[in-house]
Design a protein around this motif. Structure first.
Motif, PDB file in Angstrom:
ATOM      1  N   GLN A 160     -35.655  63.541  44.149  1.00 39.61           N
ATOM      2  CA  GLN A 160     -34.485  64.198  44.755  1.00 39.61           C
ATOM      3  C   GLN A 160     -33.266  63.280  44.819  1.00 39.61           C
ATOM      4  OE1 GLN A 160     -34.439  67.875  46.542  1.00 39.61           O
ATOM      5  NE2 GLN A 160     -32.755  67.138  45.288  1.00 39.61           N
ATOM      6  N   ARG A 161     -33.490  61.952  44.679  1.00 41.38           N
ATOM      7  CA  ARG A 161     -32.336  61.035  44.714  1.00 41.38           C
ATOM      8  C   ARG A 161     -31.474  61.159  43.460  1.00 41.38           C
ATOM      9  NH1 ARG A 161     -35.984  55.866  45.623  1.00 41.38           N
ATOM     10  NH2 ARG A 161     -37.017  57.068  44.017  1.00 41.38           N
ATOM     11  N   LEU A 162     -32.045  61.728  42.383  1.00 43.90           N
ATOM     12  CA  LEU A 162     -31.316  61.791  41.121  1.00 43.90           C
ATOM     13  C   LEU A 162     -30.280  62.909  41.090  1.00 43.90           C
ATOM     14  CD1 LEU A 162     -34.212  61.254  38.560  1.00 43.90           C
ATOM     15  CD2 LEU A 162     -32.503  59.592  39.353  1.00 43.90           C
ATOM     16  N   MET A 163     -30.470  63.881  41.943  1.00 42.71           N
ATOM     17  CA  MET A 163     -29.614  65.067  41.854  1.00 42.71           C
ATOM     18  C   MET A 163     -29.638  65.798  43.188  1.00 42.71           C
ATOM     19  SD  MET A 163     -30.314  68.231  39.233  1.00 42.71           S
ATOM     20  CE  MET A 163     -31.025  69.423  40.366  1.00 42.71           C
ATOM     21  N   ASP A 164     -28.503  66.369  43.576  1.00 42.63           N
ATOM     22  CA  ASP A 164     -28.518  67.257  44.743  1.00 42.63           C
ATOM     23  C   ASP A 164     -28.978  68.630  44.276  1.00 42.63           C
ATOM     24  OD1 ASP A 164     -27.494  65.343  46.422  1.00 42.63           O
ATOM     25  OD2 ASP A 164     -25.412  65.866  45.973  1.00 42.63           O
ATOM     26  N   GLY A 165     -29.708  69.318  45.145  1.00 44.87           N
ATOM     27  CA  GLY A 165     -30.078  70.681  44.798  1.00 44.87           C
ATOM     28  C   GLY A 165     -28.913  71.621  45.054  1.00 44.87           C
ATOM     29  N   PRO A 166     -29.049  72.894  44.753  1.00 46.90           N
ATOM     30  CA  PRO A 166     -30.196  73.502  44.097  1.00 46.90           C
ATOM     31  C   PRO A 166     -30.172  73.286  42.586  1.00 46.90           C
ATOM     32  CG  PRO A 166     -28.544  75.192  44.596  1.00 46.90           C
ATOM     33  CD  PRO A 166     -28.042  73.902  45.151  1.00 46.90           C
ATOM     34  N   PRO A 167     -31.377  73.345  41.930  1.00 46.87           N
ATOM     35  CA  PRO A 167     -32.673  73.552  42.539  1.00 46.87           C
ATOM     36  C   PRO A 167     -33.127  72.301  43.273  1.00 46.87           C
ATOM     37  CG  PRO A 167     -32.954  73.089  40.210  1.00 46.87           C
ATOM     38  CD  PRO A 167     -31.485  73.175  40.456  1.00 46.87           C
ATOM     39  N   PHE A 168     -33.863  72.487  44.384  1.00 47.71           N
ATOM     40  CA  PHE A 168     -34.384  71.377  45.162  1.00 47.71           C
ATOM     41  C   PHE A 168     -35.793  71.024  44.685  1.00 47.71           C
ATOM     42  CE2 PHE A 168     -31.193  73.319  47.818  1.00 47.71           C
ATOM     43  CZ  PHE A 168     -30.520  72.214  48.315  1.00 47.71           C
ATOM     44  N   ALA A 169     -36.117  69.735  44.882  1.00 39.47           N
ATOM     45  CA  ALA A 169     -37.477  69.290  44.577  1.00 39.47           C
ATOM     46  C   ALA A 169     -38.416  69.819  45.663  1.00 39.47           C
ATOM     47  CB  ALA A 169     -37.525  67.764  44.548  1.00 39.47           C
ATOM     48  N   VAL A 170     -39.506  70.417  45.242  1.00 42.95           N
ATOM     49  CA  VAL A 170     -40.538  70.874  46.190  1.00 42.95           C
ATOM     50  C   VAL A 170     -41.867  70.279  45.721  1.00 42.95           C
ATOM     51  CG1 VAL A 170     -41.776  72.869  47.113  1.00 42.95           C
ATOM     52  CG2 VAL A 170     -39.301  72.978  46.825  1.00 42.95           C
ATOM     53  N   SER A 171     -42.432  69.428  46.565  1.00 42.26           N
ATOM     54  CA  SER A 171     -43.670  68.732  46.177  1.00 42.26           C
ATOM     55  C   SER A 171     -44.889  69.605  46.457  1.00 42.26           C
ATOM     56  CB  SER A 171     -43.793  67.436  46.979  1.00 42.26           C
ATOM     57  OG  SER A 171     -43.982  67.766  48.345  1.00 42.26           O
ATOM     58  N   ASP A 172     -46.011  69.170  45.899  1.00 44.92           N
ATOM     59  CA  ASP A 172     -47.267  69.869  46.189  1.00 44.92           C
ATOM     60  C   ASP A 172     -47.586  69.784  47.685  1.00 44.92           C
ATOM     61  OD1 ASP A 172     -49.749  71.189  45.275  1.00 44.92           O
ATOM     62  OD2 ASP A 172     -50.645  69.365  46.061  1.00 44.92           O
ATOM     63  N   ASP A 173     -47.305  68.619  48.288  1.00 45.72           N
ATOM     64  CA  ASP A 173     -47.546  68.464  49.730  1.00 45.72           C
ATOM     65  C   ASP A 173     -46.772  69.498  50.532  1.00 45.72           C
ATOM     66  OD1 ASP A 173     -49.197  66.378  49.391  1.00 45.72           O
ATOM     67  OD2 ASP A 173     -47.801  64.830  50.087  1.00 45.72           O
ATOM     68  N   GLU A 174     -45.540  69.726  50.107  1.00 44.86           N
ATOM     69  CA  GLU A 174     -44.720  70.688  50.858  1.00 44.86           C
ATOM     70  C   GLU A 174     -45.283  72.107  50.714  1.00 44.86           C
ATOM     71  OE1 GLU A 174     -40.447  70.550  50.386  1.00 44.86           O
ATOM     72  OE2 GLU A 174     -40.235  72.428  51.498  1.00 44.86           O
ATOM     73  N   VAL A 175     -45.727  72.445  49.517  1.00 50.21           N
ATOM     74  CA  VAL A 175     -46.326  73.786  49.327  1.00 50.21           C
ATOM     75  C   VAL A 175     -47.526  73.946  50.257  1.00 50.21           C
ATOM     76  CG1 VAL A 175     -47.536  75.286  47.673  1.00 50.21           C
ATOM     77  CG2 VAL A 175     -45.463  74.055  46.970  1.00 50.21           C
ATOM     78  N   GLN A 176     -48.343  72.878  50.336  1.00 47.16           N
ATOM     79  CA  GLN A 176     -49.528  72.936  51.212  1.00 47.16           C
ATOM     80  C   GLN A 176     -49.087  73.083  52.672  1.00 47.16           C
ATOM     81  OE1 GLN A 176     -52.474  73.137  49.823  1.00 47.16           O
ATOM     82  NE2 GLN A 176     -51.828  72.570  47.755  1.00 47.16           N
ATOM     83  N   ARG A 177     -48.035  72.343  53.039  1.00 51.46           N
ATOM     84  CA  ARG A 177     -47.579  72.367  54.427  1.00 51.46           C
ATOM     85  C   ARG A 177     -46.983  73.735  54.796  1.00 51.46           C
ATOM     86  NH1 ARG A 177     -42.924  71.405  56.403  1.00 51.46           N
ATOM     87  NH2 ARG A 177     -41.990  70.387  54.591  1.00 51.46           N
ATOM     88  N   LEU A 178     -46.199  74.298  53.875  1.00 58.23           N
ATOM     89  CA  LEU A 178     -45.527  75.569  54.185  1.00 58.23           C
ATOM     90  C   LEU A 178     -46.488  76.756  54.184  1.00 58.23           C
ATOM     91  CD1 LEU A 178     -42.221  75.272  52.091  1.00 58.23           C
ATOM     92  CD2 LEU A 178     -42.466  75.057  54.561  1.00 58.23           C
ATOM     93  N   PHE A 179     -47.466  76.715  53.249  1.00 58.03           N
ATOM     94  CA  PHE A 179     -48.284  77.918  53.044  1.00 58.03           C
ATOM     95  C   PHE A 179     -49.763  77.739  53.340  1.00 58.03           C
ATOM     96  CE2 PHE A 179     -44.604  78.327  50.170  1.00 58.03           C
ATOM     97  CZ  PHE A 179     -44.129  79.575  50.534  1.00 58.03           C
TER      98      PHE A 179
END
Ligand SMILES: C[S@@+](CC[C@H](N)C(=O)[O-])C[C@H]1O[C@@H](n2cnc3c(N)ncnc32)[C@H](O)[C@@H]1O
Length: 218
Positions: A160-179
């Motif tokens: 995510q440091r390389l570019m501002d979103g959108p699109p935003f970086a969404v990690s596998d950890d975040e998918v697990q945390r959200l869902f």
């Protein structure tokens, strides 16, 4: 990323996210959801995605939800379809050819409306939103969907440091945390390599991971 940000993007046709040929993961992985024809499919933050036409061609009843009226009009105009228009709660409904697009804010979709869908297709919806709004999006979606609802979710992950979103970086950890608490999650595919769209490569994104998930609401 407020409403005006997106309406401006549409007004100036800065829609590098739009894929004229649709997303290849849809045809490759939709079958893994095991859905019958006639299933009602929700496409949050739909834009004018051609994936909605693909889903309708599979025999599904498709509902896109999109802020921009311009996007909704373009979807039907590009197919020479005269959309019927009506008011549906907080939304302006445009409908033709097995697809309806509800023009308005996804967060205004009621829990009862969400519960009427048996499947969800999310390509560039979750990843279009900044972190706090992603949390709100997942909460809102899951608050309405009934047990057994299946979702196909496509994410993009990068530094995510390389570019501002959108699109935003969404990690596998975040998918697990959200869902993870409320869905069974299976990662169906992961593709690592250069971003496949020129507009992301121009913004400095060389290495991305795109993941395709099947989620089943518990
Ligand atoms: C990155 S684009 C992706 C569009 C589409 N899913 C696709 O694959 O082409 C995100 C879209 O979400 C819409 N959008 C953003 N926030 C929204 C909201 N709260 N409710 C409905 N649509 C929204 C934007 O106007 C934009 O068309």
């Amino acid at each position: 990323m407020d409403r005006d940000f997106w309406l401006e993007r549409w007004a100036h046709q800065q829609i590098g996210f739009h894929q004229p040929e649709g997303h290849p993961a849809l045809a490759a992985h939709w079958g893994a959801l095991g859905l019958e024809r006639g299933t009602r499919v929700l496409v949050p933050l739909s834009g004018k995605s051609v994936d909605m036409a693909w889903l309708a061609a599979q025999g599904h009843d498709v509902t896109g939800v999109e802020l921009s009226e311009m996007a909704a009009r373009a979807f039907f105009d590009e197919r020479d379809l005269a959309a019927e228009r009506s008011r549906a709660g907080a939304f302006d409904r445009h409908a033709a050819g097995g697809v309806e697009i509800l023009v308005g804010d996804f967060f205004d979709l009621s829990a009862a409306a969400l519960a009427s869908y048996d499947a969800v297709y999310d390509r560039a919806a979750l990843i279009a939103l900044p972190p706090a709004t992603r949390q709100r999006y997942a909460e809102h979606l899951l608050s309405g969907l009934h047990a057994g609802t299946r979702l196909l979710l496509i994410t993009l992950d990068y530094d995510q440091r390389l570019m501002d979103g959108p699109p935003f970086a969404v990690s596998d950890d975040e998918v697990q945390r959200l869902f993870g608490e409320r869905c069974r999650i299976t990662c169906l595919d992961e593709r690592r390599g250069p971003a496949d769209s020129a507009h992301l490569r121009e913004r400095g994104l060389d290495e991305v991971a795109e993941r395709v998930y099947r989620l089943v609401r518990r």
